[in-house]
Design a protein around this motif. Structure first.
Motif, PDB file in Angstrom:
ATOM      1  N   MET A 123       0.898  -1.227  -0.002  1.00  0.00           N
ATOM      2  CA  MET A 123       0.097  -0.044  -0.026  1.00  0.00           C
ATOM      3  C   MET A 123       0.905   1.192   0.084  1.00  0.00           C
ATOM      4  O   MET A 123       0.421   2.234  -0.735  1.00  0.00           O
ATOM      5  CB  MET A 123      -1.039  -0.136   1.137  1.00  0.00           C
ATOM      6  CG  MET A 123      -2.159  -1.023   1.135  1.00  0.00           C
ATOM      7  SD  MET A 123      -3.310  -0.869   2.673  1.00  0.00           S
ATOM      8  CE  MET A 123      -3.815   0.582   2.333  1.00  0.00           C
ATOM      9  N   GLY A 152      -6.290  -0.550  -2.227  1.00  0.00           N
ATOM     10  CA  GLY A 152      -6.468  -1.212  -1.283  1.00  0.00           C
ATOM     11  C   GLY A 152      -7.050  -2.470  -1.512  1.00  0.00           C
ATOM     12  O   GLY A 152      -6.696  -3.589  -0.743  1.00  0.00           O
ATOM     13  N   SER A 209      -4.246  -4.856  -2.530  1.00  0.00           N
ATOM     14  CA  SER A 209      -3.187  -5.232  -1.499  1.00  0.00           C
ATOM     15  C   SER A 209      -3.879  -6.167  -0.543  1.00  0.00           C
ATOM     16  O   SER A 209      -2.944  -7.129   0.100  1.00  0.00           O
ATOM     17  CB  SER A 209      -2.759  -3.913  -0.817  1.00  0.00           C
ATOM     18  OG  SER A 209      -2.417  -2.999  -1.444  1.00  0.00           O
ATOM     19  N   GLY A 268      -2.666   3.941  -0.378  1.00  0.00           N
ATOM     20  CA  GLY A 268      -1.296   3.854  -0.234  1.00  0.00           C
ATOM     21  C   GLY A 268      -0.728   5.318   0.319  1.00  0.00           C
ATOM     22  O   GLY A 268       0.199   5.672   1.234  1.00  0.00           O
TER      23      GLY A 268
END
Length: 499
Positions: free
Chosen positions: A17, A24, A27, A474
């Motif tokens: 991230m 999201g 990940s 991220g």
């Protein structure tokens, strides 16, 4: 070796991230797969337990977390549909045109009250959405909402984290509550100052920012300490937030310029009521169904209940939903009633709800994977390995690291309450070995957990969904990490010095 591989899921999530800037949902899917492989091959976790653990986590993700997120964004979208958000924006502008005051009022004041009443993401989603509507940038709105949603979390959802901690450790609720307030005392001043500084970093604004910080911090600390010591865990965040809102509004009115004072609010009282009706109904429903009215709450909790049992680790895990006191259901009812008052038709409200579901598709994937991941880490023993290793390695310095364990619990699970369930007993047990008060170290778990909320991927997913910024998790995580680290370090120093 167990410790090394147990850390991999957490590291993979952060690296994907924050550094690879992966969205999201992607990940969390990758990290979930990695976690399940480690649990199966590294911790020899049986396949049926693994699948049931993920299923249990997925159910916990849907209720209460995702239902609450959905309904919180639904309430905001209804305000946009009925165009009453313009009146709410006007209301905040009439209090003060100072952006710093608006941010503090929305995140620390209103957000703190939402956290105190409902919790589970409402205090991030709603303030962030309103800030964006006021013209603030989405990433900024998400970041300040996350930072603000820290201190109040300790006594969020009518004191649930501390009440659960007391039950897990068999310690006195009022003693734990008082210790939590004392350990958070410095942060009750520091967090408002950070929020004000992030909004207006100009040096000439520092004196007024410091003055407002001292006022808000003093009111928060004084009221929460008295409430915690003499009343317990249910009321500190509620009382502290309400008094903070009053102080911020009074400060805004007293420091307003002549031009601002001469500006008249063009909205009629009837229009103002309609604009705020959604949030008024939500707060009313939350208060009425809260532990503040135990008789009514017990009656509602025992009706229209869903029970599901799953076999995990040679025992039965029970999953229960009490729909009549479910925060997501209360948000839906309050939003629906308020929307009708604001002039929307039933059909229009359901159309807005369906569009909100479509808007949050990636958030659903992210949160289900994250809660599934945390549940697998818990049931397979990974979280216990990490916490026990930290306790063993640190020795007499453990009090400094105690909040880090709480922070780790919230980072992984997204919940202060879950962190206390995971590590509350561990903290009390270690306290006995190093001759430190178990009340003090157990409280440190909750305090550290509040810092973990700032960088919890679940909270970040809520923040991005509020601003329709899915895919930028991220970026927000990277911006929030320094504040979370400083937060936990400060609490660690306080816990160590007074242990």
């Amino acid at each position: 070796m167990n410790l090394i591989i147990a850390i991999v899921p957490v590291l993979s999530l952060i690296v994907l991230m924050a550094f690879f800037k992966m969205s999201g949902d992607k990940s969390s899917i990758i990290s979930l797969v990695v976690t399940m492989l480690i649990a199966f091959f590294g911790f020899h976790f049986p396949l049926d337990d693994l699948l049931f653990s993920f299923l249990y986590g997925a159910m916990k993700a849907v209720s209460p977390i995702l239902i609450i997120i959905l309904m919180a964004i639904f309430s905001y979208n209804v305000l946009l549909k009925t165009e009453k958000m313009e009146i709410i924006k006007q209301q905040f502008s009439s209090i003060s045109t100072d952006k710093s005051i608006q941010v503090l009022l929305l995140t620390w004041g209103f957000g703190g009250l939402l956290e105190a009443m409902a919790g589970f993401g409402t205090a991030v989603a709603i303030p962030a959405a309103i800030l964006i509507s006021l013209g603030f940038k989405p990433i900024f709105s998400a970041t300040v909402s996350l930072i603000a949603n820290s201190v109040a979390t300790a006594f969020g959802a009518i004191g649930t984290p501390v009440l659960v901690l007391a039950k897990e450790t068999s310690l006195n609720v009022q003693t734990l509550s008082t210790n939590v307030v004392l350990q958070l005392s410095v942060l009750m001043f520091l967090i408002p100052l950070i929020l004000l500084f992030l909004t207006n970093p100009k040096l000439k604004s520092l004196p007024k920012n410091v003055l407002l910080t001292l006022l808000v911090g003093s009111v928060s600390l004084g009221s929460q300490y008295i409430a915690a010591r003499y009343m317990g865990a249910e009321s500190p965040a509620i009382i502290g937030s309400i008094l903070s809102i009053i102080v911020i509004i009074l400060y805004g009115k007293l420091t307003a310029t002549k031009e601002e004072k001469n500006q008249r609010n063009i909205s009629k009282s009837k229009d103002i009521f309609k604009a705020w009706s959604i949030y008024l109904f939500i707060l009313l429903l939350i208060i009425v169904t809260s532990p503040l009215f135990p008789g009514l709450r017990n009656t509602l909790e025992n009706n229209w209940v869903t029970h599901i049992s799953l076999p995990i680790n040679m025992s039965t895990v029970n999953y229960t939903i009490s729909w009549l006191t479910h925060a997501g259901v209360l948000l839906f009812v309050g939003t629906f009633a308020g929307g009708l008052i604001q002039g929307a038709t039933v059909k229009e409200l359901f159309v807005v709800l369906w569009k909100t579901v479509k808007q949050l598709e990636k958030t659903f994937i992210t949160v289900i994977c994250l809660v599934g991941l945390s549940t697998v880490m818990d049931t397979s023993g990974m979280i216990s390995v990490i916490a026990t290793a930290l306790a063993t390695i640190t020795g007499n310095l453990y009090p400094f690291f105690a909040p880090i364990i709480g922070c780790l619990g919230t980072f992984i699970t997204g919940s202060d309450t879950s962190s206390n369930i995971l590590f509350g007993k561990l903290q009390a047990s270690v306290a006995g070995h190093i001759q430190v008060s178990p009340d003090w170290l157990s409280a440190a778990n909750t305090v550290g957990a509040t810092g973990g909320k700032i960088i919890s991927p679940q909270s970040i997913a809520i923040a991005t969904s509020a601003g329709n910024q899915q895919g930028k998790e991220g970026e927000i995580l990277k911006a929030a990490i320094p504040y979370a680290l400083v937060y936990v370090c400060i609490t660690g120093i306080i816990v160590y010095l007074f242990s």
